[in-house]
Design an enzyme around this catalytic site. Structure first.
Site, PDB file in Angstrom:
ATOM      1  N   PRO A   1       0.818  -1.214   0.000  1.00 39.78           N
ATOM      2  CA  PRO A   1       0.000   0.000   0.000  1.00 39.78           C
ATOM      3  C   PRO A   1       0.860   1.276   0.000  1.00 39.78           C
ATOM      4  O   PRO A   1       0.521   2.251  -0.658  1.00 39.78           O
ATOM      5  CB  PRO A   1      -0.817  -0.123   1.297  1.00 39.78           C
TER       6      PRO A   1
ATOM      7  N   ALA B   1       4.313   1.291  -0.708  1.00 41.87           N
ATOM      8  CA  ALA B   1       5.578   1.078  -1.427  1.00 41.87           C
ATOM      9  C   ALA B   1       5.269   0.614  -2.849  1.00 41.87           C
ATOM     10  O   ALA B   1       5.079  -0.569  -3.094  1.00 41.87           O
ATOM     11  CB  ALA B   1       6.446   0.051  -0.702  1.00 41.87           C
TER      12      ALA B   1
ATOM     13  N   GLU C   1       4.987  -3.158 -13.530  1.00 44.27           N
ATOM     14  CA  GLU C   1       6.414  -3.487 -13.732  1.00 44.27           C
ATOM     15  C   GLU C   1       7.250  -2.215 -13.908  1.00 44.27           C
ATOM     16  O   GLU C   1       8.244  -2.187 -14.620  1.00 44.27           O
ATOM     17  CB  GLU C   1       6.597  -4.486 -14.877  1.00 44.27           C
TER      18      GLU C   1
HETATM   19  N1  COS Z   1      19.808  -5.125 -11.481  1.00 46.80           N
HETATM   20  C1  COS Z   1      20.549  -5.493 -10.405  1.00 46.80           C
HETATM   21  N2  COS Z   1      20.683  -4.700  -9.304  1.00 46.80           N
HETATM   22  C2  COS Z   1      20.027  -3.511  -9.313  1.00 46.80           C
HETATM   23  C3  COS Z   1      19.237  -3.086 -10.400  1.00 46.80           C
HETATM   24  C4  COS Z   1      19.150  -3.946 -11.510  1.00 46.80           C
HETATM   25  N3  COS Z   1      18.413  -3.610 -12.583  1.00 46.80           N
HETATM   26  N4  COS Z   1      18.706  -1.870 -10.114  1.00 46.80           N
HETATM   27  C5  COS Z   1      19.164  -1.551  -8.887  1.00 46.80           C
HETATM   28  N5  COS Z   1      19.958  -2.543  -8.422  1.00 46.80           N
HETATM   29  C6  COS Z   1      20.690  -2.568  -7.158  1.00 46.80           C
HETATM   30  C7  COS Z   1      21.627  -1.389  -7.091  1.00 46.80           C
HETATM   31  O1  COS Z   1      22.862  -1.714  -7.688  1.00 46.80           O
HETATM   32  C8  COS Z   1      21.751  -1.176  -5.615  1.00 46.80           C
HETATM   33  O2  COS Z   1      22.638  -2.143  -5.103  1.00 46.80           O
HETATM   34  P1  COS Z   1      23.564  -1.814  -3.807  1.00 46.80           P
HETATM   35  O3  COS Z   1      22.655  -1.393  -2.705  1.00 46.80           O
HETATM   36  O4  COS Z   1      24.261  -3.097  -3.551  1.00 46.80           O
HETATM   37  O5  COS Z   1      24.474  -0.701  -4.238  1.00 46.80           O
HETATM   38  C9  COS Z   1      20.369  -1.523  -5.099  1.00 46.80           C
HETATM   39  O6  COS Z   1      19.779  -2.362  -6.080  1.00 46.80           O
HETATM   40  C10 COS Z   1      19.505  -0.320  -4.872  1.00 46.80           C
HETATM   41  O7  COS Z   1      19.343   0.359  -6.094  1.00 46.80           O
HETATM   42  P2  COS Z   1      18.989   1.876  -6.179  1.00 46.80           P
HETATM   43  O8  COS Z   1      19.923   2.649  -5.294  1.00 46.80           O
HETATM   44  O9  COS Z   1      18.931   2.260  -7.604  1.00 46.80           O
HETATM   45  O10 COS Z   1      17.532   1.905  -5.490  1.00 46.80           O
HETATM   46  P3  COS Z   1      16.459   3.068  -5.456  1.00 46.80           P
HETATM   47  O11 COS Z   1      15.671   2.901  -4.223  1.00 46.80           O
HETATM   48  O12 COS Z   1      17.093   4.388  -5.718  1.00 46.80           O
HETATM   49  O13 COS Z   1      15.465   2.853  -6.702  1.00 46.80           O
HETATM   50  C11 COS Z   1      14.208   1.962  -8.482  1.00 46.80           C
HETATM   51  C12 COS Z   1      15.422   1.856  -7.568  1.00 46.80           C
HETATM   52  C13 COS Z   1      13.456   3.264  -8.438  1.00 46.80           C
HETATM   53  C14 COS Z   1      14.747   1.749  -9.886  1.00 46.80           C
HETATM   54  C15 COS Z   1      13.304   0.781  -8.051  1.00 46.80           C
HETATM   55  O14 COS Z   1      12.761   1.037  -6.789  1.00 46.80           O
HETATM   56  C16 COS Z   1      12.212   0.451  -9.017  1.00 46.80           C
HETATM   57  O15 COS Z   1      12.431  -0.192 -10.058  1.00 46.80           O
HETATM   58  N6  COS Z   1      10.967   0.853  -8.679  1.00 46.80           N
HETATM   59  C17 COS Z   1       9.826   0.425  -9.435  1.00 46.80           C
HETATM   60  C18 COS Z   1       9.316  -0.842  -8.849  1.00 46.80           C
HETATM   61  C19 COS Z   1       8.445  -1.580  -9.792  1.00 46.80           C
HETATM   62  O16 COS Z   1       8.748  -1.746 -10.967  1.00 46.80           O
HETATM   63  N7  COS Z   1       7.331  -2.046  -9.293  1.00 46.80           N
HETATM   64  C20 COS Z   1       6.439  -2.798 -10.080  1.00 46.80           C
HETATM   65  C21 COS Z   1       5.859  -3.842  -9.237  1.00 46.80           C
HETATM   66  S1  COS Z   1       6.346  -5.401  -9.620  1.00 46.80           S
HETATM   67  S2  COS Z   1       5.032  -5.889 -10.984  1.00 46.80           S
END
Ligand code: COS
Length: 383
Positions: free
Chosen positions: A127, A129, A363
């Site tokens: 909810p 996140a 996604e």
């Molecule tokens: N592959 C592997 N590792 C990844 C990655 C990827 N594509 N993207 C990020 N990571 C890793 C980073 O390297 C980082 O690792 P360390 O902590 O070891 O340095 C860690 O994950 C955190 O990444 P980041 O700092 O980029 O995290 P943020 O919180 O800034 O944000 C986003 C990441 C915004 C890209 C992420 O939260 C996201 O994709 N949000 C959308 C979620 C989503 O798609 N939801 C849909 C629901 S599922 S159907």
């Protein structure tokens, strides 16, 4: 692993025939009832659709990404709810196990996911996140040989029919990626309950609901890969692949919509001739065809890059951003070409117009794709 060219052609032909002969005629009924008939589920199993991306050693077809996206494009030619049932097993519901599971976890779950006997579901969103996935609050506390899960997951695709949930939960309270772990939780585990199925704008028949964990106790072996702290990174890796699959689906749906619009334009007469002969209609046809060609080319290129073992975080986000926005534009033009008929549910374009809206959201929203693209681009430039 790549299939030989002949086997791939046979598979794609079989999927296209199944879509045209069985799924397209059942679309309207699915939209009305929200239920996928058992005979269709059986047909999907027979074709191997649930196991497209799972290694043959575990009973799947083991397609590489170039092959998988072509199947996804073929499945795009019908209501996306059909693909959605197998979609979680192909993507987010199985890939965490494929990428990071222990051998015991792979043996326990992958064969049943590949056959479609077990439906997998990916529980990340909560909810509070959504885009900020790292802020998730569901907790998993170690208690001897068990973990105890507490929290609520939201909009979880296929949860109402899932036998297995891949659950991202916090094993530490701080905001670090390694504070999040991943658990494989079986349906029926005491303390796991489901909310009511969500009523959605479109994609009737694709089921989503809340998944609630209330002191849900799972054995320590349920921890993915047997190691705490890999949950967030695994989820991101799973989404890198999932975003390419969804992009391919968008291409397939756009092709279907353009086909419907062109056929309608050829039949519909105004001012004494088919509207397809008017240049303003042709402009919409041309723009849609160009959009589709661009998206298809992007998806095939990114998939090939992934198959070469290269990192495709940037490309997957580019594809997801472009293809999901593209199918929105194509759906809009398809409705416009249909005129008043496009607003009436008798024509498929009305339904698809609502269905495709989801692709810009799930996604990862378009805005999250932009954020990932910008970050990756700056990284590549050493900024
Ligand atoms: N592959 C592997 N590792 C990844 C990655 C990827 N594509 N993207 C990020 N990571 C890793 C980073 O390297 C980082 O690792 P360390 O902590 O070891 O340095 C860690 O994950 C955190 O990444 P980041 O700092 O980029 O995290 P943020 O919180 O800034 O944000 C986003 C990441 C915004 C890209 C992420 O939260 C996201 O994709 N949000 C959308 C979620 C989503 O798609 N939801 C849909 C629901 S599922 S159907």
């Amino acid at each position: 692993m790549a299939l030989d060219a002949e086997t791939l052609t046979l598979l794609l032909d079989a999927v296209r025939r199944f879509v045209a002969d069985k799924l397209v005629p059942a679309e309207h009924e699915l939209a009305e009832s929200g239920v996928i008939p058992e005979s269709i589920v059986a047909g999907m199993r027979e074709l191997g659709l649930f196991g497209l991306s799972i290694d043959p050693a575990y009973g799947g077809l083991g397609l590489n990404m170039v092959e998988e996206v072509q199947v996804a494009m073929a499945l795009g030619h019908t209501a996306p709810a059909f693909r959605s049932l197998a979609g979680t097993n192909i993507g987010i519901g199985s890939q965490a196990i494929v990428l990071a599971g222990t051998e015991a976890q792979r043996e326990r779950y992958l064969p049943r996911l590949a056959s479609g006997e077990l439906i997998g579901s990916f529980a990340l969103t909560e909810p509070d996140a959504g885009s900020d996935a790292m802020s998730l609050r569901t907790s998993a506390q170690r208690d001897g040989e068990h973990y105890v899960l507490n929290g609520t997951k939201r909009f979880i695709t296929n949860a109402p029919v899932a036998g297995l949930f891949t659950v991202m939960a916090r094993t530490r309270p701080d905001r670090q990626s390694d504070a999040i772990s991943c658990f494989l939780v079986e349906a029926g585990t005491p303390g796991l309950t489901l909310g009511k199925p969500d009523k959605k704008m479109g994609q009737a028949g694709s089921l989503t609901c809340d998944v609630v964990f209330d002191n849900c106790r799972v054995p320590a072996e349920a921890l993915l890969g047997g190691e705490e702290g890999n949950g967030f990174r695994t989820a991101m890796r799973v989404l890198d692949k999932g975003r390419l699959h969804i992009s391919a689906l968008c291409v397939g749906i756009a092709e279907r919509l353009l086909g419907d619009a062109v056929r309608y334009a050829a039949e519909r007469k105004q001012f004494g001739k088919p509207i397809a002969e008017f240049q303003l209609i042709q402009a919409m046809i041309a723009d849609s065809q160009t959009d589709i060609y661009a998206a298809r080319t992007m998806v095939m290129d990114a998939a090939a890059k992934r198959d070469r073992g290269e990192n495709t975080t940037l490309e997957a986000a580019c594809c997801k951003l472009f293809a999901s926005e593209m199918v929105g534009r194509v759906a809009d033009r398809a409705v416009q070409i249909h005129g008043g008929a496009g607003y009436i549910s008798e024509y498929a374009v009305e339904r698809f117009y609502r269905d495709v809206r989801l692709f810009r959201i799930y996604e990862g929203t378009s805005q999250i794709q932009q954020l990932v693209i910008a970050r990756e681009t700056m990284k590549a430039h050493g900024v």
